[in-house]
Design a protein around this motif. Structure first.
Motif, PDB file in Angstrom:
ATOM      1  N   GLU A 137       0.829  -1.204   0.000  1.00  0.00           N
ATOM      2  CA  GLU A 137       0.000   0.000   0.000  1.00  0.00           C
ATOM      3  C   GLU A 137       0.867   1.258   0.000  1.00  0.00           C
ATOM      4  O   GLU A 137       0.597   2.217  -0.738  1.00  0.00           O
ATOM      5  N   GLU A 138       1.921   1.249   0.800  1.00  0.00           N
ATOM      6  CA  GLU A 138       2.823   2.403   0.853  1.00  0.00           C
ATOM      7  C   GLU A 138       3.475   2.654  -0.508  1.00  0.00           C
ATOM      8  O   GLU A 138       3.544   3.794  -0.980  1.00  0.00           O
ATOM      9  N   ASN A 139       3.916   1.586  -1.151  1.00  0.00           N
ATOM     10  CA  ASN A 139       4.539   1.730  -2.470  1.00  0.00           C
ATOM     11  C   ASN A 139       3.521   2.128  -3.531  1.00  0.00           C
ATOM     12  O   ASN A 139       3.856   2.866  -4.467  1.00  0.00           O
ATOM     13  N   ASP A 140       2.291   1.677  -3.383  1.00  0.00           N
ATOM     14  CA  ASP A 140       1.239   2.081  -4.311  1.00  0.00           C
ATOM     15  C   ASP A 140       0.976   3.586  -4.203  1.00  0.00           C
ATOM     16  O   ASP A 140       0.804   4.261  -5.220  1.00  0.00           O
ATOM     17  N   ASN A 154       8.303   1.491 -16.097  1.00  0.00           N
ATOM     18  CA  ASN A 154       9.137   0.518 -15.390  1.00  0.00           C
ATOM     19  C   ASN A 154       8.730   0.424 -13.918  1.00  0.00           C
ATOM     20  O   ASN A 154       8.676  -0.678 -13.358  1.00  0.00           O
ATOM     21  N   CYS A 155       8.468   1.581 -13.304  1.00  0.00           N
ATOM     22  CA  CYS A 155       8.035   1.581 -11.900  1.00  0.00           C
ATOM     23  C   CYS A 155       6.698   0.855 -11.750  1.00  0.00           C
ATOM     24  O   CYS A 155       6.503   0.098 -10.793  1.00  0.00           O
ATOM     25  N   ASP A 194       3.186   5.793  -3.262  1.00  0.00           N
ATOM     26  CA  ASP A 194       4.352   6.443  -3.880  1.00  0.00           C
ATOM     27  C   ASP A 194       4.259   6.430  -5.402  1.00  0.00           C
ATOM     28  O   ASP A 194       4.602   7.420  -6.061  1.00  0.00           O
ATOM     29  N   LEU A 195       3.768   5.323  -5.976  1.00  0.00           N
ATOM     30  CA  LEU A 195       3.612   5.250  -7.424  1.00  0.00           C
ATOM     31  C   LEU A 195       2.572   6.254  -7.908  1.00  0.00           C
ATOM     32  O   LEU A 195       2.779   6.925  -8.921  1.00  0.00           O
ATOM     33  N   LYS A 196       1.486   6.386  -7.192  1.00  0.00           N
ATOM     34  CA  LYS A 196       0.450   7.349  -7.576  1.00  0.00           C
ATOM     35  C   LYS A 196       1.008   8.779  -7.549  1.00  0.00           C
ATOM     36  O   LYS A 196       0.673   9.592  -8.411  1.00  0.00           O
TER      37      LYS A 196
END
Length: 180
Positions: free
Chosen positions: A124-127, A160-161, A129-131
Motif C-alpha cells: 500500500e505504501e509503495n502504491d 518501469n516503476c 508512492d507510485l500514484k
C-alpha cells in the motif's frame, strides 16, 4: 514559418512581505513560465494563460505594485529557438528530478524484495508512492509546451516503476496465498 506568440509579463513588487513575492513566483512557475530576468517572464499565448495572467496582473496591482502584460513574438527564428530551448531546459530539469525519484522507487522495491518483506502495508505504501509519481509526471507533461528531450525517458521510467510494483504485488499475493 508559423510565428509563435508569447505573453510577456513584467512586474515589480516590493521585497516585503516576501510571502507575497514568493507566492507570485510560484504561481508563474506553476504555469510553466520561464524567467528572462527578475520580474520578466514568458508563456506561450493561449486563452488559459491569458486569463490566468490577467488574474495575476490584478493581484500584483492589489499589492500596490506595477505590472505590464504584453503579447510578443521573437525578432527572428534564432531568437524563437532560444526561447523554446529555455522552456525545454526547464522541463528537462523537472524530468531529471522525476527520473531520480523513479530511481528511489526502484531502490525501495529492491530493498523490500531483498528483505523478503512482502506485506500488504508495504504494498500500500509503495502504491501511494507510485500514484505520486504518476501525478507528478502528468503535471510536468502539462507544462511541456515544446516537447522536452527527456519526456520519453521519464514516461519509460514510470512504466518501469508500474511494472516493478505489479511484480512486487504478485509476490505479496503469493506470500499470502491470495492466488491459490
Amino acid at each position: 514559418m508559423k510565428t509563435q506568440n508569447w505573453l510577456l509579463l513584467t512586474y515589480k513588487v516590493p521585497p516585503e512581505p516576501a510571502k507575497k513575492r514568493i507566492g507570485l513566483w510560484r504561481k508563474l512557475k506553476g504555469m510553466g513560465a520561464i524567467y528572462l530576468q527578475n520580474g520578466v517572464c514568458l508563456l506561450p499565448k493561449t486563452d488559459d494563460h491569458t486569463r490566468r495572467l490577467k488574474i495575476i496582473e490584478n493581484e500584483i496591482n492589489e499589492m500596490a505594485s506595477d505590472s505590464v502584460l504584453l503579447e510578443t513574438v521573437a525578432l527572428d527564428k534564432a531568437q524563437e529557438d532560444k526561447v523554446v530551448a529555455r522552456f525545454k531546459a526547464d522541463r528537462d530539469e523537472e524530468y531529471a528530478e522525476f527520473i531520480d525519484k523513479c530511481d528511489d522507487f526502484d531502490a525501495e522495491i529492491a530493498k523490500e524484495t531483498a528483505a523478503n518483506h512482502f506485506t500488504y502495508a508495504e504494498l500500500e505504501e509503495n502504491d501511494v508512492d507510485l500514484k505520486k509519481l504518476q501525478t507528478w509526471l502528468e503535471k510536468i507533461r502539462k507544462l511541456d509546451f515544446y516537447g522536452a528531450t527527456r519526456a520519453a525517458e521519464a514516461q519509460q521510467r514510470l512504466q518501469n516503476c508500474e511494472a516493478l510494483l505489479d511484480a512486487y504485488a504478485q509476490r505479496v499475493f503469493e506470500a499470502h496465498d491470495e492466488n491459490r
